[in-house]
Design a protein around this motif. Structure first.
Motif, PDB file in Angstrom:
ATOM      1  N   ALA A 186       0.834  -1.208   0.000  1.00  0.00           N
ATOM      2  CA  ALA A 186       0.000   0.000   0.000  1.00  0.00           C
ATOM      3  C   ALA A 186       0.867   1.256   0.000  1.00  0.00           C
ATOM      4  O   ALA A 186       0.521   2.262  -0.636  1.00  0.00           O
ATOM      5  CB  ALA A 186      -0.935  -0.002   1.207  1.00  0.00           C
ATOM      6  N   GLU A 226      -4.710  -0.156   4.267  1.00  0.00           N
ATOM      7  CA  GLU A 226      -5.306   1.116   3.863  1.00  0.00           C
ATOM      8  C   GLU A 226      -5.234   2.128   5.004  1.00  0.00           C
ATOM      9  O   GLU A 226      -4.811   3.271   4.815  1.00  0.00           O
ATOM     10  CB  GLU A 226      -6.761   0.892   3.445  1.00  0.00           C
ATOM     11  N   GLU A 228      -2.524   5.227   4.739  1.00  0.00           N
ATOM     12  CA  GLU A 228      -3.142   6.553   4.612  1.00  0.00           C
ATOM     13  C   GLU A 228      -2.627   7.492   5.703  1.00  0.00           C
ATOM     14  O   GLU A 228      -2.290   8.651   5.440  1.00  0.00           O
ATOM     15  CB  GLU A 228      -4.667   6.419   4.693  1.00  0.00           C
TER      16      GLU A 228
END
Length: 198
Positions: free
Chosen positions: A46, A187, A191
């Motif tokens: 990610a 995620e 983030e």
């Protein structure tokens, strides 16, 4: 990795030229924790998709938490010599190691941010390394991600202290290993870290 211990690592590089990296601390080495852990790999994937590199490392020989903290500090030093901005991530035992390393590293590397996934409150029966107390020493933004069905790690004291200090908390309906939720974990973690690195 440099230092007196045999520490091997993998650098996941994004396609873009980046000045940002996250150092990822694996779970307990005596419980088969290693840099190829599913959660570490998911977070690394990610991050590289968001143009941030990720350094995943294995600990040297077991040293009841002290040597493992040193391994994380050496990885931070290595990363800081090559990147403008460095953040930390750790899962379980690695979450505690990340907290302890960030608390100690602030005088030399000062990480930009830290995310701890299901962190243990203490490690090293002999030395009682206190991850909860380390939170007081960390200047960087901290995120704690935890599973409400986690009966493996003693994560509650970390979450309580993080809440008291105004850290970002992410609660998931999950067990300690976040079975089937690696993408969701990746995620949330990526983030947060990417937002602090830029």
């Amino acid at each position: 990795m440099p230092g007196g211990r045999d520490v091997r690592a993998t650098l996941d590089a994004s396609d873009a030229s980046t000045e940002n990296v996250v150092v990822a601390c694996p779970p307990h080495p005596q419980h088969r924790g290693h840099r190829g852990d599913e959660r570490l790999v998911a977070v690394a994937d990610a991050l590289t998709e968001r143009e941030v590199d990720c350094l995943r490392f294995d600990y040297g020989d077991w040293d009841e938490g002290r040597g493992e903290r040193t391994d994380a500090l050496n990885a931070l030093d290595w990363a800081a010599e090559r990147y403008d901005s460095v953040a930390l991530f750790g899962f379980s035992f690695g979450g505690a190691i990340a907290l302890l390393a960030a608390a100690e590293a602030r005088d030399t590397v000062d990480p930009a941010a830290l995310s701890a996934l299901a962190p243990a409150a203490q490690i090293g029966e002999k030395h009682g390394l206190d991850a909860v107390g380390a939170l007081y020493e960390i200047r960087a933004p901290v995120q704690v991600v935890y599973g409400t069905r986690d009966t493996t790690a003693d994560w509650e004291p970390v979450v309580d202290r993080a809440r008291e200090l105004g850290c970002e908390l992410v609660e998931m309906e999950a067990d300690h290993f976040f079975v089937g939720q690696s993408a969701k974990v990746a995620e949330a973690v990526s983030e947060f870290l990417v937002s602090k690195l830029r």
